[in-house]
Every structure is written in structure tokens, then in C-alpha cells.
Design a protein around this motif. Structure first.
Motif, PDB file in Angstrom:
ATOM      1  N   PRO A 111      -3.195  22.491   1.635  1.00  0.00           N
ATOM      2  CA  PRO A 111      -2.125  20.775   2.191  1.00  0.00           C
ATOM      3  C   PRO A 111      -2.316  20.716   0.205  1.00  0.00           C
ATOM      4  CG  PRO A 111      -4.516  21.312   2.972  1.00  0.00           C
ATOM      5  CD  PRO A 111      -3.944  22.353   2.530  1.00  0.00           C
ATOM      6  N   ALA A 112      -1.525  19.706   0.237  1.00  0.00           N
ATOM      7  CA  ALA A 112      -1.680  18.861  -0.626  1.00  0.00           C
ATOM      8  C   ALA A 112      -2.006  17.448  -0.750  1.00  0.00           C
ATOM      9  CB  ALA A 112       0.360  18.172  -1.536  1.00  0.00           C
ATOM     10  N   TRP A 113      -3.000  16.852  -1.384  1.00  0.00           N
ATOM     11  CA  TRP A 113      -3.640  16.084  -0.846  1.00  0.00           C
ATOM     12  C   TRP A 113      -4.079  15.016  -2.685  1.00  0.00           C
ATOM     13  CZ3 TRP A 113      -9.720  18.223  -1.198  1.00  0.00           C
ATOM     14  CH2 TRP A 113      -9.605  18.934   0.813  1.00  0.00           C
ATOM     15  N   PHE A 114      -3.796  13.489  -1.683  1.00  0.00           N
ATOM     16  CA  PHE A 114      -3.936  11.945  -2.677  1.00  0.00           C
ATOM     17  C   PHE A 114      -5.104  11.790  -3.107  1.00  0.00           C
ATOM     18  CE2 PHE A 114       0.700  11.413  -1.494  1.00  0.00           C
ATOM     19  CZ  PHE A 114       0.678  10.623  -2.743  1.00  0.00           C
ATOM     20  N   VAL A 115      -5.433  12.112  -4.403  1.00  0.00           N
ATOM     21  CA  VAL A 115      -6.904  11.631  -4.596  1.00  0.00           C
ATOM     22  C   VAL A 115      -7.334  10.650  -5.632  1.00  0.00           C
ATOM     23  CG1 VAL A 115      -9.081  12.665  -6.436  1.00  0.00           C
ATOM     24  CG2 VAL A 115      -7.771  13.994  -4.450  1.00  0.00           C
ATOM     25  N   SER A 116      -7.714  10.202  -5.626  1.00  0.00           N
ATOM     26  CA  SER A 116      -7.855   8.045  -6.574  1.00  0.00           C
ATOM     27  C   SER A 116      -9.865   8.137  -6.624  1.00  0.00           C
ATOM     28  CB  SER A 116      -7.577   7.159  -5.610  1.00  0.00           C
ATOM     29  OG  SER A 116      -7.922   6.177  -4.696  1.00  0.00           O
ATOM     30  N   ALA A 117     -10.374   7.012  -7.001  1.00  0.00           N
ATOM     31  CA  ALA A 117     -11.753   6.841  -6.742  1.00  0.00           C
ATOM     32  C   ALA A 117     -12.798   6.333  -5.900  1.00  0.00           C
ATOM     33  CB  ALA A 117     -12.078   5.546  -7.758  1.00  0.00           C
ATOM     34  N   ALA A 125      -6.659   3.382   2.344  1.00  0.00           N
ATOM     35  CA  ALA A 125      -5.406   4.300   2.991  1.00  0.00           C
ATOM     36  C   ALA A 125      -5.998   5.584   4.067  1.00  0.00           C
ATOM     37  CB  ALA A 125      -4.873   5.482   2.322  1.00  0.00           C
ATOM     38  N   LYS A 126      -5.088   5.815   5.142  1.00  0.00           N
ATOM     39  CA  LYS A 126      -5.560   6.670   6.184  1.00  0.00           C
ATOM     40  C   LYS A 126      -4.522   7.182   6.753  1.00  0.00           C
ATOM     41  CE  LYS A 126      -9.833   5.210   7.966  1.00  0.00           C
ATOM     42  NZ  LYS A 126      -9.654   4.241   6.205  1.00  0.00           N
ATOM     43  N   THR A 127      -2.993   6.906   6.333  1.00  0.00           N
ATOM     44  CA  THR A 127      -1.665   7.492   6.441  1.00  0.00           C
ATOM     45  C   THR A 127      -0.861   7.469   5.430  1.00  0.00           C
ATOM     46  OG1 THR A 127      -0.773   5.555   7.564  1.00  0.00           O
ATOM     47  CG2 THR A 127      -1.850   6.787   8.818  1.00  0.00           C
ATOM     48  N   ALA A 129       1.621   6.718   5.341  1.00  0.00           N
ATOM     49  CA  ALA A 129       2.176   4.786   4.771  1.00  0.00           C
ATOM     50  C   ALA A 129       1.238   4.382   4.097  1.00  0.00           C
ATOM     51  CB  ALA A 129       3.088   4.241   6.387  1.00  0.00           C
ATOM     52  N   ASP A 130       0.136   3.969   4.745  1.00  0.00           N
ATOM     53  CA  ASP A 130      -1.056   3.420   3.670  1.00  0.00           C
ATOM     54  C   ASP A 130      -0.745   3.477   2.544  1.00  0.00           C
ATOM     55  OD1 ASP A 130      -1.831   2.632   6.188  1.00  0.00           O
ATOM     56  OD2 ASP A 130      -3.393   3.710   6.500  1.00  0.00           O
ATOM     57  N   ILE A 131      -0.491   4.959   2.030  1.00  0.00           N
ATOM     58  CA  ILE A 131      -0.444   5.516   0.702  1.00  0.00           C
ATOM     59  C   ILE A 131       0.233   5.215  -0.415  1.00  0.00           C
ATOM     60  CG2 ILE A 131      -0.116   7.250  -0.736  1.00  0.00           C
ATOM     61  CD1 ILE A 131      -2.179   9.279   1.298  1.00  0.00           C
ATOM     62  N   GLN A 132       1.669   4.916   0.067  1.00  0.00           N
ATOM     63  CA  GLN A 132       2.705   4.476  -0.695  1.00  0.00           C
ATOM     64  C   GLN A 132       2.954   3.220  -0.427  1.00  0.00           C
ATOM     65  OE1 GLN A 132       4.982   6.185   3.360  1.00  0.00           O
ATOM     66  NE2 GLN A 132       6.439   7.175   2.212  1.00  0.00           N
ATOM     67  N   ALA A 133       2.436   2.272   0.304  1.00  0.00           N
ATOM     68  CA  ALA A 133       2.156   1.009   0.469  1.00  0.00           C
ATOM     69  C   ALA A 133       0.952   0.349  -0.574  1.00  0.00           C
ATOM     70  CB  ALA A 133       1.563   0.348   1.395  1.00  0.00           C
ATOM     71  N   ALA A 134      -0.162   1.205  -0.845  1.00  0.00           N
ATOM     72  CA  ALA A 134      -0.935   0.354  -1.722  1.00  0.00           C
ATOM     73  C   ALA A 134      -0.754   1.453  -2.880  1.00  0.00           C
ATOM     74  CB  ALA A 134      -2.292   1.792  -1.129  1.00  0.00           C
ATOM     75  N   LEU A 135      -0.018   2.406  -3.238  1.00  0.00           N
ATOM     76  CA  LEU A 135       0.660   2.761  -4.827  1.00  0.00           C
ATOM     77  C   LEU A 135       1.432   2.202  -5.505  1.00  0.00           C
ATOM     78  CD1 LEU A 135      -0.275   6.794  -4.644  1.00  0.00           C
ATOM     79  CD2 LEU A 135      -1.868   5.163  -5.547  1.00  0.00           C
ATOM     80  N   LYS A 136       2.313   1.068  -4.534  1.00  0.00           N
ATOM     81  CA  LYS A 136       3.752   0.297  -5.134  1.00  0.00           C
ATOM     82  C   LYS A 136       2.891  -0.361  -6.698  1.00  0.00           C
ATOM     83  CE  LYS A 136       6.731  -0.202  -1.559  1.00  0.00           C
ATOM     84  NZ  LYS A 136       7.289  -0.907  -0.161  1.00  0.00           N
ATOM     85  N   GLY A 137       3.703   0.173  -8.084  1.00  0.00           N
ATOM     86  CA  GLY A 137       2.738  -0.559  -8.821  1.00  0.00           C
ATOM     87  C   GLY A 137       1.959   0.190  -9.803  1.00  0.00           C
ATOM     88  N   LYS A 138       1.260   1.019  -9.178  1.00  0.00           N
ATOM     89  CA  LYS A 138       0.150   1.937  -9.448  1.00  0.00           C
ATOM     90  C   LYS A 138       0.462   3.095 -10.141  1.00  0.00           C
ATOM     91  CE  LYS A 138      -2.593  -1.424  -8.007  1.00  0.00           C
ATOM     92  NZ  LYS A 138      -2.966  -1.783  -8.786  1.00  0.00           N
ATOM     93  N   SER A 139      -0.072   3.733 -10.975  1.00  0.00           N
ATOM     94  CA  SER A 139      -0.137   5.141 -11.992  1.00  0.00           C
ATOM     95  C   SER A 139      -0.373   6.054 -11.333  1.00  0.00           C
ATOM     96  CB  SER A 139      -0.594   4.767 -13.098  1.00  0.00           C
ATOM     97  OG  SER A 139      -2.021   4.445 -13.165  1.00  0.00           O
ATOM     98  N   PHE A 201     -14.931  10.467  -7.134  1.00  0.00           N
ATOM     99  CA  PHE A 201     -13.624  10.081  -6.223  1.00  0.00           C
ATOM    100  C   PHE A 201     -13.525  11.264  -4.957  1.00  0.00           C
ATOM    101  CE2 PHE A 201     -13.455  10.367 -11.004  1.00  0.00           C
ATOM    102  CZ  PHE A 201     -12.191   9.322 -11.148  1.00  0.00           C
ATOM    103  N   ASP A 202     -12.391  10.868  -4.328  1.00  0.00           N
ATOM    104  CA  ASP A 202     -12.508  11.365  -2.515  1.00  0.00           C
ATOM    105  C   ASP A 202     -11.151  11.466  -2.425  1.00  0.00           C
ATOM    106  OD1 ASP A 202     -13.163  13.109  -0.489  1.00  0.00           O
ATOM    107  OD2 ASP A 202     -14.214  11.478   0.164  1.00  0.00           O
ATOM    108  N   HIS A 203     -10.634  12.800  -1.691  1.00  0.00           N
ATOM    109  CA  HIS A 203      -8.614  12.755  -1.343  1.00  0.00           C
ATOM    110  C   HIS A 203      -8.774  11.491  -0.260  1.00  0.00           C
ATOM    111  CE1 HIS A 203      -9.854  15.296   2.211  1.00  0.00           C
ATOM    112  NE2 HIS A 203     -11.160  15.796   1.488  1.00  0.00           N
ATOM    113  N   PHE A 204      -7.697  10.622  -0.232  1.00  0.00           N
ATOM    114  CA  PHE A 204      -7.268  10.394   1.497  1.00  0.00           C
ATOM    115  C   PHE A 204      -5.789  10.423   2.034  1.00  0.00           C
ATOM    116  CE2 PHE A 204      -9.877   8.215  -2.089  1.00  0.00           C
ATOM    117  CZ  PHE A 204     -10.840   7.627  -1.202  1.00  0.00           C
ATOM    118  N   GLY A 205      -6.242  10.268   3.275  1.00  0.00           N
ATOM    119  CA  GLY A 205      -4.398   9.914   4.489  1.00  0.00           C
ATOM    120  C   GLY A 205      -4.501  10.945   4.047  1.00  0.00           C
ATOM    121  N   PRO A 206      -3.451  11.969   5.148  1.00  0.00           N
ATOM    122  CA  PRO A 206      -3.656  13.325   5.812  1.00  0.00           C
ATOM    123  C   PRO A 206      -2.834  13.939   4.331  1.00  0.00           C
ATOM    124  CG  PRO A 206      -1.172  12.041   5.691  1.00  0.00           C
ATOM    125  CD  PRO A 206      -2.628  10.846   5.049  1.00  0.00           C
TER     126      PRO A 206
END
Length: 263
Positions: A111-117, A125-127, A129-139, A201-206
Motif C-alpha cells: 500500500p501507499a502511505w501518507f507520512v508527516s511529523a 487524520a484517520k480517513t 477524507a481527513d487527509i484531503q481536508a488537512a492537506l489543503k494549502g499544505k506542501s 514521523f509516522d504514517h496516517f490514514g489508510p
């Protein structure tokens, strides 16, 4: 002379395996910068799951194996220009790539993972949709010309997409706070998250796969020119044989710590 490839420059990095004649040579392009699929050790030697798998497949099809290091974003053009016969570089089978090249049966999927601090923008972020919302305007960093870039640009709107030539470059910028998050294959994150540099750092969401979105493809396969149908047939049969006798699973567990093979 029966060969699948013309000669390449002397600067190519080559590993040989088997005892087949020069007339039966399969040249395989890999990146050497995507562990544990493929990497370069301290001595400059190419190592990894796909290096061992390439040599095993060459032995089964009775060919001499030459593994050639190639930058990721030039991988498909180099195949089309006949610098080598096959790509084994953690490359996922996708509809977009199938328009240009053919693939063997897939031999691995993760699987692919999103990772951040851990205390960063994705901490809650759990889902997806959470990731999409949290990353708006972010790099968000991603390796260029990958399925992860395609997914990020198509399915995570409003982000500042930063493109990197290698996973190591992405990791370094995230570690130094120059990007807010990154998207890559879970195995591409493995060494970083286990290191001192990645301890914050860790991975978040599915974990995301082709079952979640077709942009992630059907798994990792061997990239081939479309007219090399005989070679595809040989490699498909060799992959089937390695699945049947358990050697593909054994190799997968050796490099990944679990079975990534596709039955």
C-alpha cells in the motif's frame, strides 16, 4: 546473433548472473534508489528484492542477466529506445503506463502511505477524507513520474505538490521541515521511519492500493516493450513457477519481512 538489446554505454552499471552465452542476454533497467525493491549499497553494488528476483528469473529462462542503473524519470524512454529489455524498478502496472508499454504478471503489491511529523498536519487524520481536508494549502512531497504523483494531483485538491527525483531527497526535505507531508509506497518509507532521522514521523490514514483507486494500479510488474511478446510469455511462466514452488514468497519475506507476492 539472437539478442534482445543493442549495446549501451560503458558507463552503465552491470551485474551478471548465470552462465548463458552473450547471445541470450536479458538487460534489466532498475533505479537503485528505492529500497528494498532496489538500492545501491556502500560499495556501489546494486542490491534488493528486484535484483535477486531478476537474477532468479534469468536463470529460469536460461539467460544471462545484466542489470543496468537508470534514473527513474527516464526509465520508460530508455526501454523504448532499447537501452535495455525490461524494467524492474518498483513500477506499478497502471492503465496510463499500459498505453506505452506492456507488463509481465505483477509480482508484488504494497500500500501507499501518507507520512508527516507525529505532531504535524496529519496527526488527527484517520480517513482519506481527513487527509484531503488537512492537506489543503499544505506542501506535499512525492517522487516524480509515479502513481503517487498521479493520485496526489488527481485526488487531493488544493495542495502544493513538490516533486523529487528520489525518495531520499523527499525524506530529507520532510525531515528538515521544508514540506508538510509526503506520499509514497509503504516500503519506500520503511527505512526512513525506522531511522533516527525518521523517529519523529509516522504514517496516517489508510494504506491505499488499487482496490481503493485504480490510479494505484494492479501491483508491481516487469515493464516490457509491447512487441516483445515472446519475452513476456517466458517471464510470465517464470513468475508463475516461482509462485508455485514458494520461491517468490521466500524472496519477498527475505527483503520485506512479509509476503508481498501476488498469487
Amino acid at each position: 546473433m539472437r539478442t534482445w538489446l543493442s549495446l549501451i554505454g560503458a558507463a552503465a552499471i552491470v551485474l551478471a548472473a548465470g552462465t548463458a552465452s552473450a547471445e541470450d542476454t536479458l538487460r534489466v533497467g532498475t533505479e537503485g534508489a528505492y529500497p528494498p525493491y532496489n538500492a545501491t549499497d556502500a560499495s556501489g553494488k546494486l542490491v534488493g528484492f528486484e535484483i535477486d528476483l531478476a537474477n532468479a528469473l534469468c536463470e529460469r529462462i536460461k539467460a544471462k542477466c545484466e542489470i543496468i542503473q537508470q534514473d527513474w524519470d527516464g526509465m520508460i524512454p530508455a526501454l523504448e529506445n532499447k537501452r535495455f529489455d525490461a524494467i524492474m524498478a518498483g513500477m506499478s502496472v497502471t492503465e496510463e503506463r499500459l498505453k506505452k508499454i506492456a507488463f509481465s504478471k505483477p509480482y508484488s503489491t504494497t500500500p501507499a502511505w501518507f507520512v508527516s511529523a507525529k505532531d504535524g498536519v496529519l496527526k488527527d487524520a484517520k480517513t482519506l477524507a481527513d487527509i484531503q481536508a488537512a492537506l489543503k494549502g499544505k506542501s506535499v512531497g512525492v517522487q516524480r513520474s509515479t502513481i503517487h504523483q498521479n493520485f496526489l494531483e488527481a485526488k487531493v485538491p488544493g495542495v502544493d505538490v513538490r516533486l523529487y527525483d528520489t525518495q531520499d531527497d523527499l525524506n530529507l526535505d520532510m525531515q528538515n521541515g521544508r514540506i508538510d507531508a509526503g506520499l509514497a509506497d509503504s516500503l519506500g518509507w520503511k527505512d526512513f521511519l525506522a531511522s533516527d532521522a525518521g523517529k519523529g514521523f509516522d504514517h496516517f490514514g489508510p494504506g491505499l492500493t488499487g482496490k481503493d483507486d485504480p490510479l494505484f494500479g494492479a501491483g508491481v510488474g516487469i515493464g516490457l516493450r509491447k512487441d516483445d511478446t515472446a519475452l513476456k510469455d517466458k517471464l510470465d511462466k517464470a513468475i508463475d513457477a516461482m509462485n508455485a514452488d514458494g520461491s517468490l514468497t521466500k524472496l519477498s519475506v527475505q527483503w520485506f519481512g512479509f509476503d508481498t507476492s501476488i498469487k
